[in-house]
Design a protein around this motif. Structure first.
Motif, short mmCIF file in Angstrom:
data_model
loop_
_atom_site.label_atom_id
_atom_site.label_comp_id
_atom_site.label_asym_id
_atom_site.label_seq_id
_atom_site.Cartn_x
_atom_site.Cartn_y
_atom_site.Cartn_z
N PRO A 1 31.87 -38.86 -6.41
CA PRO A 1 32.88 -39.80 -4.79
C PRO A 1 33.46 -38.60 -3.92
N SER B 1 39.55 -47.71 -6.88
CA SER B 1 41.00 -47.72 -6.79
C SER B 1 41.42 -48.03 -7.24
N THR C 1 45.52 -46.93 -1.03
CA THR C 1 44.05 -45.78 -0.89
C THR C 1 43.14 -45.97 0.30
N HIS C 2 41.95 -45.44 0.28
CA HIS C 2 41.35 -45.58 1.28
C HIS C 2 40.98 -47.07 1.70
N HIS D 1 36.79 -37.76 -1.57
CA HIS D 1 37.81 -38.79 -0.76
C HIS D 1 38.47 -38.42 -0.62
N ASP D 2 39.68 -38.60 0.05
CA ASP D 2 40.94 -37.97 0.96
C ASP D 2 42.42 -38.65 -0.03
#
Ligand code: 1HN
Length: 373
Positions: A38, A286, A91-92, A40-41
């Motif tokens: 994964p 998350s 979170t995203h 992700h930022d």
């Protein structure tokens, strides 16, 4: 000029030509689109309760609640996502904030396609009304506001109330599924008995026969009382071994389906007895944690996040993490997560940390604000 150079130049020209037509060559970018693990930022982060509470109480002095303001809420802004322009993202996928309602106030009725959960932190005497049913809120309760239900909050008590809101803001925005509608009046008419869902369903064993044909997938139980959560966890500590990664933990469930209480936001409460140190693992989902009681720390990818009562912290996707209770009391951690969505899509995975008997080396200690420029 060598042939290789010629080749390079013709490729460069070719890539430029493609780009001009808004096209791209998959053979150079496959690794960006399809990562081995994964990508992700989302960075981990932690907010201290004293800071959150201080700012929320200040908003209580400055801002009246009504149609102009809609809700008096301070949200957790993950700085790693603000850099990407993502406002209100913890979170995203997940949003969390803390809301203040003072005696006599009304947070006006509206509905949105985002689904919402409340976790009550302080006070009593306020209610959430969902589609005409009032649910009174007390510390430790989890209260649901299913997607697209009319909801307003009111306060008939005498002390300020503070609760956590959790919504699937990032998820819904990314799926372009956001709809919002204010109700025509401040308050939606009450049509149901107070606390009706808890009174009917709190034990999860029975359903009135009049609801056999109920078609909605939303949980018929809107409030999960702290008393029940605590009893259930306390029984677990007497009945079984702790989970190696989560300690003693329960997911809140929809009694009609046995699935998660909310179809999109997972909700979990975990109890870590004094001295407990869980083993590290990682998973795709998350989470945003709220410390209900106790003190300790969580190691996230080698960074130590020290927490105590009231704090919030973000656990990004696919990060090694383990929890330690360093206090003398049992610690209780409430968390929201996007596991239901990932599971429905077949995307959830979990992996145990095998090295060092399941424990990470601690390489740094997090200080709030340290990610700011
Ligand atoms: C909302 O409607 C509430 O109803 C709280 O109390 C927080 C955050 C984003 C969007 C809508 C509420 C919210 C929200």
């Amino acid at each position: 000029m060598s042939d290789a150079k010629n080749l390079d130049e013709s490729f460069v020209r070719y890539y430029e030509d493609l780009a001009k037509e808004e096209l791209g060559p998959l053979w150079t970018n496959l690794g960006y689109m399809v990562t081995r693990e994964p990508a992700h930022d989302v960075a981990p982060y932690l907010w201290k309760w004293e800071v959150l509470r201080k700012h929320l109480l200040k908003a209580g002095e400055l801002l009246p609640v009504g149609r102009d303001s809609e809700r008096r809420v301070i949200y957790l802004q993950n700085p790693s996502l603000l850099k990407r322009g993502l406002v209100g993202y913890g979170t995203h996928t997940l949003y969390a904030g803390i809301q203040l309602l003072l005696p006599g106030e009304v947070a006006p009725s509206h509905r949105h396609s985002q689904t919402a959960i409340r976790f009550i932190i302080e006070g009593e005497g306020a209610f959430t009304s969902v589609n005409g049913e009032k649910t009174y809120m007390e510390r430790g309760d989890l209260v649901l506001t299913p997607s697209w239900t009319w909801h307003d909050h009111g306060h008939e008590g005498t002390e300020r109330m503070i609760w956590m809101d959790g919504l699937d803001v990032g998820l819904v925005r990314n799926l372009a599924g956001s709809f919002f509608e204010p109700y025509e009046d401040d308050v939606y008419p009450v049509t149901q008995p107070d606390n009706g869902s808890t009174l009917r369903y709190a034990h999860g064993s029975f359903r009135p026969v009049t609801e056999r044909k109920r078609v909605t997938t939303a949980s018929p139980l809107l409030s999960y009382k702290w008393e029940h959560t605590k009893d259930s966890l306390n029984n677990l500590t007497n009945l079984q071994e702790a989970d190696p990664f989560d300690g003693f933990a329960v997911d809140y469930i929809n009694p009609a389906t046995g699935g998660p209480a909310d179809a999109r936001i997972g909700t979990t409460m975990q109890q870590l007895p004094s001295g407990m140190r869980t083993k590290a693992h990682r998973h795709v989902h998350s989470a945003i944690y709220h410390v209900v009681n106790g003190s300790g720390y969580t190691v996230i990818n080698g960074e130590k996040f020290e927490w105590s009562k009231g704090d919030f912290f973000v656990l990004p996707p696919w990060c090694w993490h383990e929890h330690v209770n360093t206090g003398s009391q049992d610690a209780f951690l409430f968390s929201i997560n996007d596991r239901p969505v990932l599971e429905n899509l077949g995307l959830e995975r979990e992996q145990a940390y095998e090295e060092n008997n399941g424990h990470q080396e601690i390489s740094s200690i997090f200080k709030p604000g340290s990610l700011l420029p």
